[in-house]
Design a protein around this motif. Structure first.
Motif, PDB file in Angstrom:
ATOM      1  N   TYR A 181       0.854  -1.193   0.000  1.00  0.00           N
ATOM      2  CA  TYR A 181       0.000   0.000   0.000  1.00  0.00           C
ATOM      3  C   TYR A 181       0.885   1.237   0.000  1.00  0.00           C
ATOM      4  O   TYR A 181       2.091   1.151   0.289  1.00  0.00           O
ATOM      5  N   CYS A 182       0.262   2.364  -0.332  1.00  0.00           N
ATOM      6  CA  CYS A 182       1.009   3.626  -0.309  1.00  0.00           C
ATOM      7  C   CYS A 182       0.124   4.700   0.319  1.00  0.00           C
ATOM      8  O   CYS A 182      -1.006   4.421   0.729  1.00  0.00           O
ATOM      9  N   CYS A 185      -3.320   5.085  -1.214  1.00  0.00           N
ATOM     10  CA  CYS A 185      -4.285   4.034  -0.826  1.00  0.00           C
ATOM     11  C   CYS A 185      -4.934   4.395   0.511  1.00  0.00           C
ATOM     12  O   CYS A 185      -6.109   4.124   0.723  1.00  0.00           O
ATOM     13  N   CYS A 261       0.342   3.028  -6.745  1.00  0.00           N
ATOM     14  CA  CYS A 261       1.057   1.761  -6.500  1.00  0.00           C
ATOM     15  C   CYS A 261       0.432   0.550  -7.152  1.00  0.00           C
ATOM     16  O   CYS A 261       0.957  -0.544  -7.053  1.00  0.00           O
TER      17      CYS A 261
HETATM   18 ZN   LIG Z   1      -1.307   3.030  -3.417  1.00  0.00          ZN
END
Ligand SMILES: [Zn+2]
Length: 262
Positions: A181-182, A185, A261
């Motif tokens: 995740y980033c 997200c 991502c």
């Molecule tokens: Zn992301």
């Protein structure tokens, strides 16, 4: 004779090094190997206000080999309540924070190479600022720059540690290539009033800044010393006034295709 002098000098260097970091080396997840990895570490700290001055202070003392500090601002009197690297003279002279931080940190640990850049991070220069960098720490005060850091770091597979703080409350998240995740997200639909909360409109406690920066720094030490399994997964939320701490698991919404991502 010369050789023996050299050996003695080398011993002095080694013993100074061992003495300086002895308490950190004794901490077993770091040890001698971790300390060597810290020395090789190349870190960028974007923003050198409350979070950034706490983070750079801890990282320089810990012996991280190279620290690039990027900040466009000058020191002001209202900063001194929480920005630990600056003093009244810096505010009177309206000195740039990045240069002032560098000169203070050089006195703390002359083994650490500090590069100071007085500039605003934007889409045109962020790639250049992250050249040769292993890890990025967020010392910014706005989500626009954080999303920019997120995009650049995810694209180049550079781990980064998000941190934000307002009033008595703050958040931290370690975003490493293995996270899945980033920042996008996590905060895809963040309400505008939340994004806009900052020290200028809701106030800020110096103790909250130090606590959040300490969490970020600890996550950085884990990454730099190769303690990857120890990296905290999820979004850390701390309120220093209520003394509440929670870690929110990041569940990826199947319906959301993250533009960064995914
Ligand atoms: Zn992301």
């Amino acid at each position: 004779m010369l050789l023996s002098n050299l050996i003695r000098n080398q011993d002095t260097v080694n013993s100074k090094y061992s003495e300086r970091y002895s308490r950190q080396i004794l901490f077993y997840p770091i040890g001698e190997d971790g300390q060597k990895n810290l020395q090789k570490g190349r870190v960028a700290v974007i923003g050198c206000g409350g979070l950034g001055s706490n983070i750079t202070n801890c990282l320089a003392r810990a012996g991280v080999g190279f620290i690039r500090i990027i900040d466009k601002d000058i020191v002001e009197l209202s900063n001194l309540q929480r920005q630990l690297l600056f003093d009244e003279k810096d505010a009177e002279k309206k000195l740039p924070k990045a240069f002032t931080a560098k000169s203070k940190l050089n006195l703390v640990n002359s083994d650490v190479a500090i590069e100071a850049i007085v500039d605003e991070v934007n889409t045109n220069n962020i790639g250049m600022f992250l050249q040769g960098i292993d890890l990025v720490l967020d010392g910014t005060d706005n989500f626009e720059t954080r999303f920019l850091i997120n995009e650049e770091c995810v694209k180049n597979k550079i781990p980064w540690i998000y941190g934000s703080v307002a009033a008595s409350y703050g958040m931290v998240c370690s975003i490493v290539p293995e996270s899945g995740y980033c920042l996008k997200c996590i905060f895809k639909d963040l309400p505008a009033d939340f994004i806009g909360a900052n020290s200028g409109n809701v106030g800020i406690l110096g103790s909250a800044v130090s606590a959040i920066a300490s969490i970020q720094t600890t996550e950085a030490l884990k990454i730099l010393t190769g303690n990857i399994s120890a990296i905290t997964k999820g979004l850390i939320i701390l309120d220093i006034w209520d003394l509440s701490l929670e870690i929110i698991e990041i569940e990826k919404d199947d319906g959301y295709k993250c533009p960064v991502c995914n």
